[in-house]
Design a protein around this motif. Sequence first.
Motif, PDB file in Angstrom:
ATOM      1  N   ALA A   1       0.849  -1.191   0.000  1.00 30.90           N
ATOM      2  CA  ALA A   1       0.000   0.000   0.000  1.00 30.90           C
ATOM      3  C   ALA A   1       0.884   1.240   0.000  1.00 30.90           C
TER       4      ALA A   1
ATOM      5  N   LYS B   1       0.585  -5.028   3.442  1.00 33.03           N
ATOM      6  CA  LYS B   1      -0.728  -5.185   4.072  1.00 33.03           C
ATOM      7  C   LYS B   1      -0.904  -6.636   4.515  1.00 33.03           C
TER       8      LYS B   1
ATOM      9  N   ASN C   1      -5.658  -6.880   5.412  1.00 35.07           N
ATOM     10  CA  ASN C   1      -6.154  -5.524   5.153  1.00 35.07           C
ATOM     11  C   ASN C   1      -5.711  -4.506   6.207  1.00 35.07           C
ATOM     12  N   VAL C   2      -4.684  -4.858   6.970  1.00 34.22           N
ATOM     13  CA  VAL C   2      -4.099  -3.936   7.944  1.00 34.22           C
ATOM     14  C   VAL C   2      -2.731  -3.507   7.421  1.00 34.22           C
ATOM     15  N   TRP C   3      -2.497  -2.213   7.366  1.00 36.19           N
ATOM     16  CA  TRP C   3      -1.235  -1.687   6.849  1.00 36.19           C
ATOM     17  C   TRP C   3      -0.171  -1.774   7.944  1.00 36.19           C
TER      18      TRP C   3
ATOM     19  N   GLU D   1     -15.159   1.635  13.977  1.00 37.97           N
ATOM     20  CA  GLU D   1     -14.615   2.765  13.215  1.00 37.97           C
ATOM     21  C   GLU D   1     -15.332   4.057  13.585  1.00 37.97           C
TER      22      GLU D   1
ATOM     23  N   GLU E   1     -10.238   9.752   4.076  1.00 36.95           N
ATOM     24  CA  GLU E   1     -10.171   8.292   4.009  1.00 36.95           C
ATOM     25  C   GLU E   1      -9.644   7.752   5.327  1.00 36.95           C
ATOM     26  N   HIS E   2      -9.774   6.446   5.507  1.00 37.35           N
ATOM     27  CA  HIS E   2      -9.271   5.829   6.731  1.00 37.35           C
ATOM     28  C   HIS E   2      -8.898   4.374   6.454  1.00 37.35           C
ATOM     29  N   HIS E   3      -8.066   3.819   7.321  1.00 38.45           N
ATOM     30  CA  HIS E   3      -7.713   2.404   7.245  1.00 38.45           C
ATOM     31  C   HIS E   3      -7.141   1.969   8.589  1.00 38.45           C
TER      32      HIS E   3
ATOM     33  N   ALA F   1      -4.085   0.195  10.737  1.00 39.59           N
ATOM     34  CA  ALA F   1      -2.641   0.080  10.557  1.00 39.59           C
ATOM     35  C   ALA F   1      -1.961  -0.261  11.869  1.00 39.59           C
TER      36      ALA F   1
ATOM     37  N   TYR G   1      -6.513   3.042  14.093  1.00 36.01           N
ATOM     38  CA  TYR G   1      -7.252   3.570  12.951  1.00 36.01           C
ATOM     39  C   TYR G   1      -6.483   4.796  12.449  1.00 36.01           C
TER      40      TYR G   1
ATOM     41  N   TYR H   1      -6.615   8.086  10.067  1.00 36.34           N
ATOM     42  CA  TYR H   1      -7.528   8.988   9.362  1.00 36.34           C
ATOM     43  C   TYR H   1      -6.717  10.034   8.611  1.00 36.34           C
TER      44      TYR H   1
END
Length: 444
Positions: free
Chosen positions: A313, A331, A334-336, A377, A392-394, A396, A409, A411
């Motif tokens: 990513a 990743k 789905n976690v960076w 979230e 956006e968010h993900h 990590a 999280y 952001y």
Amino acid sequence: MFRWSLITLLSIAVIGVSVWGYQEHQEKNAILIQAENNYQRSFHDLTYNLDLLHDKIGSTLAMNTREQLSPQLAEIWRLTSMAHNDVGQLPLTLLPFNKTEEFLQQMGDFSYRTAIRDLDKEPLSDDELEALESLYEVSGGIEQELRKVQNMVLNDNLRWMDVQLALVNNDEQADNTIIDGFETVEKTIEGYSEGKLNASMMGTSSKKDGFTILGDEKISEEEAKKKMRSLLRIDEETKITVASTGEGANVPLYSGSYKEDDTTGYIDVTQNGGYPITLMINREVEERNKSLHEAMQNAKDYLSKLDFTTDLALVESNQYDNVGVFQFVPKHENVWIYPDAIQIKVALDNGEVLGFVAKDYLENYHEREIPEVELSEEEARDKVNPNLKIQEHHLAVIEDDMGEEVLTYVYLGTLNQDTYKIFINASDGSEVRVDKLKQAEMKY
């Protein structure tokens, strides 16, 4: 008549030179006095700050409540920073003083890590109390030695400019009380049990031993050379010089270099596993023909062909003149994974990769068990500054200020004209870190 005119001119010239010489002498003395005053101020500030430091550490040992401990430890961190700054302003560059500076650095790191911790949930351990006692003892020894030097400086009107002159001239025969005093301070640190001090001060970390991905299988120099040619994209006709690191290196490497026309290249490959760790190609980059997005795709394609994970990513991209610089992280579920970052540089004239650094990836990469999130979230989003416009968010994994890996999280949002990354702990909702992202630099 001519004779008297000549004498007059010569007299005026002599007087002019004398006045000029006197002014130069006065200006030189003024500069020397100013330098001496700065040195004296820094030295006495250092002595004063270390006096305070010793007292503050002693007070900390007698405390038992978080309300008192955390501010006191923060004050110790502040004093060590000031003492470190004072040392940096003294003319000690040519004097071995690294042990004392290392001690101040370790003391600052220890006090900072402990100060920011929730001491109600995680009070000081026995090892940390032992570390504080060690700090108190060592700082007391430094305090006494510096007081002796300070007393002699004041009583004998000693000058720091003499110290600088003695160090520059490497005058070992000179009897310089200040140099002798600081050498005694250094020996005080060296004479102390480093194992006892360092082990307790460095604390613990969730990090593994590092470079576990490399394995035990070694490649030969010829195999390394073949890999280097492939990564540098040079043919068999181009001469490449390869050397290996000496005994005792933390990570044994093969280092390669080449020169072809106006282009030079350098690369390091690990002996274990044959992983590329750094690559750099130096050449003149022409006018930009590629967009930053195209360069990013080239970088991603290049990395996908290496022995790294293919699920990467992009976390940051910047453009400097005609070069794009990108940072990728792998990743997992789905976690960076931010600690395993790879940096790569791409030329914007033809999209060629000009360099990359994979040290963080190779050092930190290991199989992780990602913990379950305890906050939704939406709950984490409520912890973000409401004025931030989230884009956006993900999820990590990052390292906090104590070097511990934390699931967060992330952001990405804007506030006014700036862009920020906000990291919210996925377990307790605390704000772990806030990063302000770089913007394109203006040309002046």
